[in-house]
Design an enzyme around this catalytic site. Structure first.
Site, short mmCIF file in Angstrom:
data_model
loop_
_atom_site.label_atom_id
_atom_site.label_comp_id
_atom_site.label_asym_id
_atom_site.label_seq_id
_atom_site.Cartn_x
_atom_site.Cartn_y
_atom_site.Cartn_z
N HIS A 123 0.85 -1.19 0.00
CA HIS A 123 0.00 0.00 0.00
C HIS A 123 0.88 1.24 0.00
O HIS A 123 1.95 1.23 0.63
CB HIS A 123 -0.90 0.01 1.25
CG HIS A 123 -2.05 0.96 1.12
ND1 HIS A 123 -1.95 2.29 1.44
CD2 HIS A 123 -3.30 0.76 0.66
CE1 HIS A 123 -3.11 2.87 1.20
NE2 HIS A 123 -3.95 1.97 0.72
N ASP A 168 -7.91 -5.53 0.48
CA ASP A 168 -8.43 -6.39 -0.59
C ASP A 168 -8.00 -7.85 -0.45
O ASP A 168 -8.52 -8.70 -1.14
CB ASP A 168 -7.95 -5.87 -1.96
CG ASP A 168 -8.63 -4.56 -2.30
OD1 ASP A 168 -9.83 -4.45 -2.01
OD2 ASP A 168 -7.96 -3.67 -2.83
N1 CMC Z 1 4.00 -7.58 -4.97
C1 CMC Z 1 5.32 -7.54 -5.20
N2 CMC Z 1 6.07 -6.43 -5.06
C2 CMC Z 1 5.46 -5.31 -4.70
C3 CMC Z 1 4.08 -5.27 -4.45
C4 CMC Z 1 3.33 -6.45 -4.59
N3 CMC Z 1 2.02 -6.47 -4.36
N4 CMC Z 1 3.72 -4.01 -4.10
C5 CMC Z 1 4.83 -3.28 -4.14
N5 CMC Z 1 5.89 -4.06 -4.49
C6 CMC Z 1 7.31 -3.66 -4.56
C7 CMC Z 1 7.58 -2.86 -5.82
O1 CMC Z 1 7.97 -3.70 -6.89
C8 CMC Z 1 8.68 -1.94 -5.36
O2 CMC Z 1 9.87 -2.68 -5.30
P1 CMC Z 1 11.29 -1.95 -5.62
O3 CMC Z 1 11.45 -0.92 -4.54
O4 CMC Z 1 12.29 -3.05 -5.57
O5 CMC Z 1 11.14 -1.35 -6.99
C9 CMC Z 1 8.31 -1.63 -3.92
O6 CMC Z 1 7.55 -2.77 -3.47
C10 CMC Z 1 7.45 -0.37 -3.76
O7 CMC Z 1 6.31 -0.51 -4.61
P2 CMC Z 1 5.65 0.66 -5.43
O8 CMC Z 1 4.96 0.10 -6.63
O9 CMC Z 1 6.64 1.75 -5.65
O10 CMC Z 1 4.60 1.17 -4.37
P3 CMC Z 1 3.36 2.10 -4.66
O11 CMC Z 1 3.11 2.83 -3.41
O12 CMC Z 1 3.56 2.92 -5.89
O13 CMC Z 1 2.18 1.07 -4.97
C11 CMC Z 1 0.39 -0.44 -4.67
C12 CMC Z 1 1.23 0.68 -4.04
C13 CMC Z 1 -0.78 -0.74 -3.76
C14 CMC Z 1 -0.14 0.02 -6.03
C15 CMC Z 1 1.29 -1.70 -4.84
O14 CMC Z 1 1.73 -2.16 -3.59
C16 CMC Z 1 0.56 -2.83 -5.57
O15 CMC Z 1 0.55 -2.86 -6.80
N6 CMC Z 1 -0.08 -3.78 -4.81
C17 CMC Z 1 -0.87 -4.81 -5.44
C18 CMC Z 1 -2.24 -4.26 -5.83
C19 CMC Z 1 -3.14 -4.05 -4.63
O16 CMC Z 1 -3.27 -4.91 -3.78
N7 CMC Z 1 -3.83 -2.90 -4.60
C20 CMC Z 1 -4.80 -2.56 -3.57
C21 CMC Z 1 -4.35 -1.42 -2.71
S1 CMC Z 1 -5.37 -1.22 -1.24
C22 CMC Z 1 -6.97 -0.87 -1.80
C23 CMC Z 1 -7.08 0.35 -2.66
O17 CMC Z 1 -6.29 1.27 -2.64
O18 CMC Z 1 -8.07 0.40 -3.40
#
Ligand code: CMC
Length: 425
Positions: free
Chosen positions: A302, A360
């Site tokens: 998140h 989720d």
């Molecule tokens: N699985 C594997 N790696 C992950 C994941 C994941 N679910 N989420 C983040 N990472 C890694 C990402 O690859 C990055 O690694 P590195 O620093 O080596 O490049 C690091 O963690 C930081 O991730 P980010 O993408 O920069 O983080 P963000 O804040 O931009 O994204 C997020 C947040 C929720 C979009 C992301 O964690 C994600 O895609 N999660 C899966 C989708 C999900 O469950 N979404 C629901 C969110 S909660 C409900 C809502 O908001 O509606």
């Protein structure tokens, strides 16, 4: 005050203090004074507005609506009480609750003409696609609630949106399976009504299971708001131009649909099915960690929570209650999810990045057990989040500082090109 030194000049930047959470650097005069913009794609360090609605402390797993902890609200309130709280700043007393419930009940029907819109969609259309279209179409119907600068009209638009959303959502489902559309009933609660419109038939009486109603009530409370997330920011940005409120909420539904946001609940279930059995978990954990693989562990991570999402903890509890009620404690998907969570939480990749289960992760398992079809998971999220979107839209419109949202950019494209005719290119 903070000081910014650029070359031989020093600029003073005020630091604004919130009630809680990090303070913010006030950069509103930065461009005027320095000729520089800030650069923050994804808004990781940018507060786009001030707000009194919802507070999250992602390090400490805190979520509050109007100052009330989410745990207390989920345990003690109905969804409509929480809706009133988010919209008005305080929980309703008995009279206020009665009046609010009456408004919502009396606006739950949609214009009959709107029902014909559904016939224009393919039966296999994703219900979120239908939601985007039909909610946007509300803007062509309710012309007496679109003067956004009139408090009464704003209130009317709010009631209409919150009241009609379950009806619009349920019709998206019944249309997709060819069942008769079921009208709302004024004698039912908001959540019971939604279940009745989803699952009842005009030919038979319908009584929703009390444990499932309570569970859905809680699930909707957990999803009602989450400060300046992608969909809420979209609603604010769309609304900042003075756009029609119904169209603004439709834009929020669009943003919510993505798998990184509200679409994740559907993706979690697909992922669990894809993993299939506990022995395949390591393979998928390895894929989630592989930067050359686009697979991510859905329901994990998140932007704000760098600790357990407090909504996920409540959701996990609801999951147990619902599965126990339905006599399916040993649901293989739940067992798989628990194992996956444990393996991920012990894995240095997830630990170092502070990736925890989010709201989720367990919601899909509960909703599926309740008989909600997978494609309706994000729709249900949209129904609940409509309250948050409306609350933020109202807060923005009534803020005297409100201006159109207009981010700037760092331009990296071509310069100094000149036209050549079609035949010379
Ligand atoms: N699985 C594997 N790696 C992950 C994941 C994941 N679910 N989420 C983040 N990472 C890694 C990402 O690859 C990055 O690694 P590195 O620093 O080596 O490049 C690091 O963690 C930081 O991730 P980010 O993408 O920069 O983080 P963000 O804040 O931009 O994204 C997020 C947040 C929720 C979009 C992301 O964690 C994600 O895609 N999660 C899966 C989708 C999900 O469950 N979404 C629901 C969110 S909660 C409900 C809502 O908001 O509606």
């Amino acid at each position: 005050m903070a000081q910014l030194i650029i070359g031989d000049k020093t600029y003073e930047l005020p630091i604004l203090e919130g009630k809680c959470g990090p303070n913010v650097l006030d950069i509103r005069k930065l461009y005027e004074q320095t000729g520089l913009f800030t650069y923050d794609p994804g808004f990781t360090s940018t507060a786009s507005c001030d707000s009194k609605i919802t507070f999250i402390d992602g390090e400490l797993s805190v979520l509050m609506y109007r100052g009330y902890p989410i745990q207390e609200l989920a345990e003690n309130c109905s969804f409509l009480e929480v809706a009133y709280l988010l919209l008005n700043g305080e929980l309703p007393n008995l009279d206020q609750k009665k009046e609010f419930d009456t408004h919502i009940v009396h606006h739950s029907l949609v214009h009959e003409q709107l029902i014909h819109f559904y016939q224009g969609f393919r039966r296999d259309a994703h219900p979120m696609a239908i939601m985007v279209g039909v909610v946007g179409a509300l803007s062509a119907f309710y012309h007496d609630s679109v003067d956004i600068y009139d408090h009464k009209q704003r209130e009317l638009a709010s009631y209409r949106l919150i009241a009609k959303m379950p009806n619009i959502a349920a019709m998206a489902y019944t249309y997709s399976i060819g069942r008769p559309m079921v009208y709302p009933r004024n004698d039912l609660s908001y959540v019971e009504n939604f279940l009745s419109m989803m699952f009842s038939l005009p030919s038979e009486p319908y009584k929703a299971n009390k444990v499932l109603v309570d569970a859905l009530e809680k699930i909707m409370i957990l999803h009602a708001d989450h400060e300046q997330n992608a969909s809420t920011s979209t609603v604010r940005l769309a609304g900042s131009s003075g756009a029609n409120p119904f169209a603004c909420i439709s834009s929020g539904i669009t943003a919510l649909w993505g798998p990184a946001h509200g679409g994740a609940n559907e993706e979690v279930l697909k992922m669990l099915h894809m993993i299939g059995s506990k022995d395949r978990i390591p393979e998928f954990i390895a894929r989630a960690k592989d930067k050359n693989d686009s697979f991510r562990l859905m329901g994990f991570g998140h932007r704000v929570y760098k600790n357990y999402d407090p909504r996920a903890a409540i959701m996990r509890q609801i999951c147990y209650e619902v599965l126990t009620e339905l006599g399916i404690e040993d649901d293989p998907l739940l067992q798989l999810a628990i194992e996956l969570e444990q393996i991920a939480l012990d894995d240095p990749y997830f630990v170092e990045r502070k990736l925890y289960p989010n709201v989720d992760f367990y919601s899909g398992i509960v909703l599926r057990a309740m008989g909600i079809p997978v494609t309706m998971f994000t729709v249900l999220f949209a129904v609940a989040r409509t309250v948050g979107w409306v609350a933020h839209w109202r807060e923005m419109i009534s803020d005297p500082k409100q201006r159109i949202g207009r981010p700037r950019q760092l331009y990296l494209g071509n310069t100094s090109k000149h036209f050549t005719s079609l035949y010379d290119r």
